[in-house]
Design an enzyme around this catalytic site. Structure first.
Site, PDB file in Angstrom:
ATOM      1  N   LYS A 132       0.854  -1.192   0.000  1.00 49.63           N
ATOM      2  CA  LYS A 132       0.000   0.000   0.000  1.00 49.63           C
ATOM      3  C   LYS A 132       0.891   1.244   0.000  1.00 49.63           C
ATOM      4  CE  LYS A 132      -1.664   2.979   2.714  1.00 49.63           C
ATOM      5  NZ  LYS A 132      -1.727   4.184   1.848  1.00 49.63           N
TER       6      LYS A 132
ATOM      7  N   GLU B 253      10.272   2.158   9.924  1.00 46.53           N
ATOM      8  CA  GLU B 253      11.223   3.208   9.524  1.00 46.53           C
ATOM      9  C   GLU B 253      10.502   4.527   9.704  1.00 46.53           C
ATOM     10  OE1 GLU B 253      14.349   3.060   8.572  1.00 46.53           O
ATOM     11  OE2 GLU B 253      14.511   0.882   8.483  1.00 46.53           O
TER      12      GLU B 253
ATOM     13  N   CYS C 266      13.657  11.944   5.438  1.00 46.37           N
ATOM     14  CA  CYS C 266      13.662  11.476   6.831  1.00 46.37           C
ATOM     15  C   CYS C 266      14.988  11.770   7.517  1.00 46.37           C
ATOM     16  CB  CYS C 266      13.342   9.991   6.881  1.00 46.37           C
ATOM     17  SG  CYS C 266      14.410   9.008   5.831  1.00 46.37           S
TER      18      CYS C 266
ATOM     19  N   GLU D  13       9.546  16.799  14.115  1.00 43.49           N
ATOM     20  CA  GLU D  13       9.915  16.759  12.702  1.00 43.49           C
ATOM     21  C   GLU D  13       8.937  17.628  11.915  1.00 43.49           C
ATOM     22  OE1 GLU D  13       8.987  13.136  10.577  1.00 43.49           O
ATOM     23  OE2 GLU D  13      11.016  13.055   9.775  1.00 43.49           O
TER      24      GLU D  13
HETATM   25  P1  NAD Z   1       2.516   8.879   7.157  1.00 41.70           P
HETATM   26  O1  NAD Z   1       2.834   8.212   8.449  1.00 41.70           O
HETATM   27  O2  NAD Z   1       1.466   9.911   7.135  1.00 41.70           O
HETATM   28  O3  NAD Z   1       2.057   7.793   6.078  1.00 41.70           O
HETATM   29  C1  NAD Z   1       2.872   6.713   5.703  1.00 41.70           C
HETATM   30  C2  NAD Z   1       2.007   5.624   5.119  1.00 41.70           C
HETATM   31  O4  NAD Z   1       1.186   5.087   6.154  1.00 41.70           O
HETATM   32  C3  NAD Z   1       1.058   6.080   4.021  1.00 41.70           C
HETATM   33  O5  NAD Z   1       0.967   5.076   3.039  1.00 41.70           O
HETATM   34  C4  NAD Z   1      -0.253   6.224   4.767  1.00 41.70           C
HETATM   35  O6  NAD Z   1      -1.383   6.122   3.950  1.00 41.70           O
HETATM   36  C5  NAD Z   1      -0.166   5.075   5.730  1.00 41.70           C
HETATM   37  N1  NAD Z   1      -1.010   5.167   6.925  1.00 41.70           N
HETATM   38  C6  NAD Z   1      -1.520   6.284   7.502  1.00 41.70           C
HETATM   39  N2  NAD Z   1      -2.229   5.953   8.593  1.00 41.70           N
HETATM   40  C7  NAD Z   1      -2.174   4.610   8.716  1.00 41.70           C
HETATM   41  C8  NAD Z   1      -2.698   3.675   9.646  1.00 41.70           C
HETATM   42  N3  NAD Z   1      -3.436   4.049  10.686  1.00 41.70           N
HETATM   43  N4  NAD Z   1      -2.422   2.365   9.474  1.00 41.70           N
HETATM   44  C9  NAD Z   1      -1.659   1.961   8.454  1.00 41.70           C
HETATM   45  N5  NAD Z   1      -1.139   2.794   7.523  1.00 41.70           N
HETATM   46  C10 NAD Z   1      -1.391   4.105   7.662  1.00 41.70           C
HETATM   47  O7  NAD Z   1       3.893   9.408   6.596  1.00 41.70           O
HETATM   48  P2  NAD Z   1       4.110  10.271   5.287  1.00 41.70           P
HETATM   49  O8  NAD Z   1       3.630  11.648   5.587  1.00 41.70           O
HETATM   50  O9  NAD Z   1       3.600   9.550   4.101  1.00 41.70           O
HETATM   51  O10 NAD Z   1       5.708  10.248   5.183  1.00 41.70           O
HETATM   52  C11 NAD Z   1       6.522  11.126   5.879  1.00 41.70           C
HETATM   53  C12 NAD Z   1       7.135  10.434   7.080  1.00 41.70           C
HETATM   54  O11 NAD Z   1       7.847   9.278   6.674  1.00 41.70           O
HETATM   55  C13 NAD Z   1       8.143  11.307   7.776  1.00 41.70           C
HETATM   56  O12 NAD Z   1       7.943  11.242   9.164  1.00 41.70           O
HETATM   57  C14 NAD Z   1       9.476  10.681   7.402  1.00 41.70           C
HETATM   58  O13 NAD Z   1      10.500  10.926   8.320  1.00 41.70           O
HETATM   59  C15 NAD Z   1       9.121   9.239   7.309  1.00 41.70           C
HETATM   60  N6  NAD Z   1      10.101   8.534   6.487  1.00 41.70           N
HETATM   61  C16 NAD Z   1      11.034   7.733   7.108  1.00 41.70           C
HETATM   62  C17 NAD Z   1      11.995   7.075   6.356  1.00 41.70           C
HETATM   63  C18 NAD Z   1      13.053   6.207   7.005  1.00 41.70           C
HETATM   64  O14 NAD Z   1      13.800   5.570   6.294  1.00 41.70           O
HETATM   65  N7  NAD Z   1      13.149   6.166   8.324  1.00 41.70           N
HETATM   66  C19 NAD Z   1      12.002   7.223   4.964  1.00 41.70           C
HETATM   67  C20 NAD Z   1      11.049   8.035   4.366  1.00 41.70           C
HETATM   68  C21 NAD Z   1      10.102   8.681   5.140  1.00 41.70           C
END
Ligand code: NAD
Length: 489
Positions: A174, A249, A283, A384
Site C-alpha cells: 500500500k 522506519e 527522513c 519533525e
Molecule cells: P505517514 O505516516 O502519514 O504515512 C505513511 C504511510 O502510512 C502512508 O501510506 C499512509 O497512507 C499510511 N497510513 C496512515 N495511517 C495509517 C494507519 N493508521 N495504518 C496503516 N497505515 C497508515 O507518513 P508520510 O507523511 O507519508 O511520510 C513522511 C514520514 O515518513 C516522515 O515522518 C518521514 O520521516 C518518514 N520517512 C522515514 C523514512 C526512514 O527511512 N526512516 C524514509 C522516508 C520517510
C-alpha cells in the site's frame, strides 16, 4: 486500465472508489486512480495468503528468485524515464532528483538479487552426536503488508519489495495515497518479469481505510512500515493483538554538528543540501544545525546567503533547485512550526513566508527558512517539521555538542564536521543514531543497513539485515537413528 493489482489481475475498486492525483507543483490533474475499499483489501490479503500457503514462490530456489530480481532491475532500467517522470508528477520533485532515485531503485534490486543468490542452506549445528543432523535454516516470513510514504515513493517501496521477494514472502503493498503511480508501474514490471500470480498485490488508498486493515489482519504475518512517528505507533499497536513482526522506519530530527576546525566552505555547502534537499522532505534531513560558538556568526551568515539563493520551481523547470511541499495540509503544518518557533524566541534569518512569485501560486511552495538562536525545548527543534526549516543551536565543546545532538526522541541519522579525526570519531561514536556521517551528509549504499535507533524505528532496511527482516529462522533437528528412549520404562 484499472489500477489495483490483486491475484495477478488488474481490477477496479469493487466499491467504485476513485481518487484524483494532482501534481503539487501546480495542481494539475495527473490521473484519477482506483481507491480500494474493504473488499479489495480482503481479496488482496487472501491472494497473498493463498500464494504463500499453496503457491510456488516461497518454495522457488533462491537462485531463481535472485534471477527474477535481476530481471526486474533490468526492466526498471528500461523504463527509467517513464518512472522518473511519473515520480516527479506525483511528488513535484525535480526530474533530476527522480532520475537519481530510480537509479538507486535499480541498485537496490541488484543488491538484493546478489544477496539472494548467495543464500546458503543454513547453518549446521554440531551437537556432538553423529546420529543427529541439526541445522538452522532461513525461511520466508509469510504474508507481508508493505506500507510506504510519499517522499521517495518507489525507492522506499523497493527497499521493501526487493528483499520481500528475495526472501520468498508474498505481500500486499500500500503506497501513499498521494503518490501511487510508480508502484502501479512496478507491479506491471514484476508481472512482466514472470512473478507468479498472488505474490505481489497492490491496493491503493488512504491509511485509515486501506493501511490499517492490513496491520490488523490475522492472516498477515509481518508489517513493514515507513512513515511518520505517530502513524508508526498506531501500526505497532494495531499489530500487537496478533503479535505480527513489525519493521518500522520512522522520522528523524537529525543533528548536523559543525566544529570550528571544520572545512567551513564545504560544511556550509553540505549544510544546505543536508536540510533543503527535496525541500526538507527527507527522513534523514539535517534539520538541526549545531555550530560551535566561535564559528557561529560566520557560518550562519553563509548558510543564510546560500538558502536565499535557492530557486524554487516545478519538476521540469531547469533553473529550479528544489520543488514544492507535497500538499496544502503539509505546508500549513510547516508554517505552524515556523510560527511556533518564532513565538518561542527563535530569530528568523530568512524564508518564513510563502513566495509571492505568481508563477508559483498554484503549487505548495515554501522557501528555505533559517531559524537562529534556537533552544532544545522549542517544538520546531524537538519535532519533525518535514519541511525546509533549519534550526540553529550553539555549543561550546564536544560534550555539549553530543548532549544537544542526542537530546531528541529520534535516532535516525546525524553528521559531524571537524578537521580533527580523533574528535570526529569520538563524537560519531557517542551519537545515538542508525547512520552517522563524518565530513559528509546524506550518502548511503544498499550494502549498508539503514534504520533508526530510539523512536526512529525498529529493524533495518538494506544491507544483509534488510533481507533477514523478511525471514524466519527454523531449527531443524533430524534424528538419523531413532530408537526408544526408555525414559518411562
Ligand atoms: P505517514 O505516516 O502519514 O504515512 C505513511 C504511510 O502510512 C502512508 O501510506 C499512509 O497512507 C499510511 N497510513 C496512515 N495511517 C495509517 C494507519 N493508521 N495504518 C496503516 N497505515 C497508515 O507518513 P508520510 O507523511 O507519508 O511520510 C513522511 C514520514 O515518513 C516522515 O515522518 C518521514 O520521516 C518518514 N520517512 C522515514 C523514512 C526512514 O527511512 N526512516 C524514509 C522516508 C520517510
Amino acid at each position: 486500465m484499472p489500477e489495483l493489482f490483486i491475484d495477478g489481475a488488474w481490477t477496479a475498486a469493487r466499491d467504485g472508489g476513485v481518487r484524483e492525483i494532482r501534481c503539487p507543483a501546480d495542481g494539475t490533474l495527473v490521473a484519477t486512480v482506483d481507491e480500494a475499499g474493504a473488499r479489495d483489501v480482503e481479496a488482496a490479503v487472501l491472494a497473498a495468503r493463498n500464494a504463500f500457503d499453496r503457491g510456488p514462490w516461497p518454495r522457488t530456489p533462491a537462485a531463481e528468485r535472485a534471477a527474477l530480481l535481476s530481471r526486474v532491475a533490468g526492466l526498471i532500467e528500461r523504463e527509467k524515464d517513464a518512472l522518473a517522470r511519473s515520480e516527479s508528477l506525483d511528488t513535484g520533485k525535480r526530474l533530476v532528483e527522480s532520475e537519481y532515485d530510480i537509479a538507486d531503485v535499480v541498485r537496490c534490486f541488484r543488491h538484493f538479487a546478489a544477496l539472494t543468490a548467495a543464500e546458503d542452506g543454513g547453518r549446521v549445528v554440531d551437537t556432538g552426536d553423529p546420529e543427529i543432523d541439526s541445522r538452522v535454516v532461513r525461511e520466508p516470513a509469510g504474508v507481508c503488508a508493505l506500507i510506504t510514504p510519499w517522499n521517495y515513493p518507489l525507492l522506499q517501496t523497493a527497499w521493501k519489495v526487493a528483499p520481500a521477494l528475495g526472501a520468498g514472502t508474498t505481500f500486499v503493498l500500500k503506497p501513499s495515497e498521494l503518490t501511487p503511480h510508480t508502484a502501479i508501474l512496478l507491479m506491471r514490471l514484476l508481472a512482466e518479469a514472470g512473478l507468479p500470480a498472488g505474490v505481489a498485490n497492490l491496493v491503493l488508498g488512504a491509511g485509515v481505510s486501506v493501511g490499517a486493515p492490513l496491520t490488523e489482519d490475522p492472516r498477515v504475518d509481518l508489517v513493514s512500515f515507513t512513515g511518520g512517528l505517530a502513524t508508526g505507533r498506531r501500526v505497532m499497536a494495531a499489530a500487537a493483538p496478533t503479535v505480527k513482526k513489525v519493521a518500522l522506519e520512522l522520522g528523524g530530527k537529525n543533528p548536523n554538528i559543525v566544529f570550528a576546525d571544520a572545512d567551513v566552505e564545504t560544511a556550509v555547502d553540505y549544510a544546505l543540501t543536508a536540510v533543503f534537499l527535496h525541500s526538507g522532505q527527507v527522513c534523514s534531513a539535517g534539520a538541526r544545525l549545531l555550530v560551535q560558538d566561535e564559528l557561529h556568526d560566520r557560518f550562519v551568515d553563509a548558510v543564510v546567503a546560500g538558502a536565499r539563493a535557492i530557486r524554487l520551481g516545478g519538476p521540469f523547470d531547469p533553473a529550479a533547485r528544489t520543488g514544492p511541499l507535497i500538499s496544502a495540509a503539509h505546508r500549513d503544518k510547516v508554517e505552524a512550526y515556523v510560527a511556533a518557533g518564532i513565538a518561542e524566541g527563535a530569530v528568523l534569518r530568512c524564508g518564513g513566508a510563502r513566495p509571492d512569485d505568481p508563477a508559483l501560486a498554484d503549487g505548495f511552495y515554501y522557501p528555505p527558512t533559517v531559524l537562529d538562536e534556537c533552544t532544545p525545548d522549542m517544538s520546531v527543534v524537538e519535532e519533525e517539521s518535514f519541511g525546509p526549516v533549519l534550526t540553529v543551536e550553539r555549543f561550546r565543546d564536544e560534550d555539549e555538542a553530543v548532549t544537544l545532538a542526542n537530546d531528541t526522541v529520534y535516532g535516525l541519522a546525524g553528521a559531524v564536521w571537524s578537521g580533527d579525526v580523533g574528535r570526529a570519531r569520538r563524537v560519531a561514536s557517542r551519537l545515538r543514531a542508525g547512520t552517522v556521517w563524518i565530513n559528509d551528509f546524506h550518502p548511503y549504499v544498499p550494502q549498508a543497513e539503514w534504520g533508526g535507533m530510539k523512536q526512529s524505528g525498529i529493524g533495518r532496511e538494506l544491507g544483509p539485515a534488510g533481507l533477514a527482516e523478511y525471514q524466519e529462522t527454523k531449527h531443524l533437528w533430524h534424528n538419523l537413528a531413532p530408537r526408544p528412549q526408555g525414559w518411562f520404562a
